[in-house]
Enzyme design. Structure first.
Site, PDB file in Angstrom:
ATOM      1  N   PHE A  14      47.990   9.018 -43.847  1.00  0.00           N
ATOM      2  CA  PHE A  14      46.907   8.655 -43.858  1.00  0.00           C
ATOM      3  C   PHE A  14      47.644   7.428 -45.081  1.00  0.00           C
ATOM      4  CE2 PHE A  14      46.551  12.800 -44.432  1.00  0.00           C
ATOM      5  CZ  PHE A  14      45.517  13.270 -43.672  1.00  0.00           C
ATOM      6  N   GLU A  15      46.569   6.129 -45.471  1.00  0.00           N
ATOM      7  CA  GLU A  15      46.670   5.321 -45.977  1.00  0.00           C
ATOM      8  C   GLU A  15      47.422   5.753 -48.144  1.00  0.00           C
ATOM      9  OE1 GLU A  15      42.536   5.878 -47.707  1.00  0.00           O
ATOM     10  OE2 GLU A  15      43.486   6.540 -45.882  1.00  0.00           O
ATOM     11  N   LEU A  17      48.121   6.202 -51.369  1.00  0.00           N
ATOM     12  CA  LEU A  17      46.812   6.198 -52.368  1.00  0.00           C
ATOM     13  C   LEU A  17      47.783   6.308 -53.608  1.00  0.00           C
ATOM     14  CD1 LEU A  17      43.772   8.317 -50.649  1.00  0.00           C
ATOM     15  CD2 LEU A  17      43.735   5.927 -50.890  1.00  0.00           C
ATOM     16  N   ASP A  63      44.712  24.608 -48.311  1.00  0.00           N
ATOM     17  CA  ASP A  63      45.595  24.581 -49.197  1.00  0.00           C
ATOM     18  C   ASP A  63      44.998  23.498 -50.934  1.00  0.00           C
ATOM     19  OD1 ASP A  63      47.743  24.978 -51.330  1.00  0.00           O
ATOM     20  OD2 ASP A  63      49.115  23.806 -50.324  1.00  0.00           O
TER      21      ASP A  63
END
Length: 162
Positions: A14-15, A17, A63
């Site tokens: 993912f990028e 953040l 989760d």
């Protein structure tokens, strides 16, 4: 952004953040945030869960918690769900012990069959915590967790108790 396999585990990239919802709770000194902001988070998270339960996706996150929801920017209400390490599909459920305790659904606590609904349970727990600053059901163990849930919602239906 990407995916790869490492030691027989599918890894998702993912990028980067800046901030989780848990970080936002810490920043608020665990006093919570406005109902208006919680409502914005709810809309984005419900859309994410709706996408995950689409038949061609069929992913149960398993989760969902404040640490696994990232703010897109410091001053933005948009969020993204991360950490799919415990996720499964509705037809292939390899785990019996999952979900962080404060966000664990009754069906998981009772070891009964589960579905995408467990993520909706976790979402409800998150939204209350985001507004109040404190976990809704903060049991020290599974038995106390179930007691706290029952204290608020009543006993589970007879068909769930075995």
């Amino acid at each position: 952004m990407d995916d790869f396999v490492f030691r027989n585990h599918c890894c998702l990239v993912f990028e980067l953040l800046p901030f989780t919802l848990y970080d936002l709770l810490k920043y608020s000194r665990f006093k919570g945030v406005s109902l208006q902001l919680v409502s914005k988070f709810a809309g984005h998270l419900l859309r994410a869960l709706d996408c995950l339960r689409a038949p061609d996706v069929d992913v149960i996150h398993c989760d969902l918690k404040p640490e696994n929801v990232m703010l897109v920017k410091h001053d933005d209400h948009r969020v993204k769900v991360i950490d799919f390490g415990s996720s499964c599909s509705s037809t292939k459920q390899p785990f019996t012990y999952f979900q962080s305790r404060f966000y664990r659904s009754p069906e998981v606590l009772l070891c009964t069959p589960y579905s995408h609904a467990i993520d909706v349970w976790s979402l409800g727990c998150i939204l209350v915590e985001m507004h109040t600053g404190q976990p809704l059901f903060n049991g020290k163990n599974e038995a106390e967790q179930m007691w706290k849930i029952s204290d608020v919602l009543g006993l589970p239906p007879d068909h769930m108790i075995q």
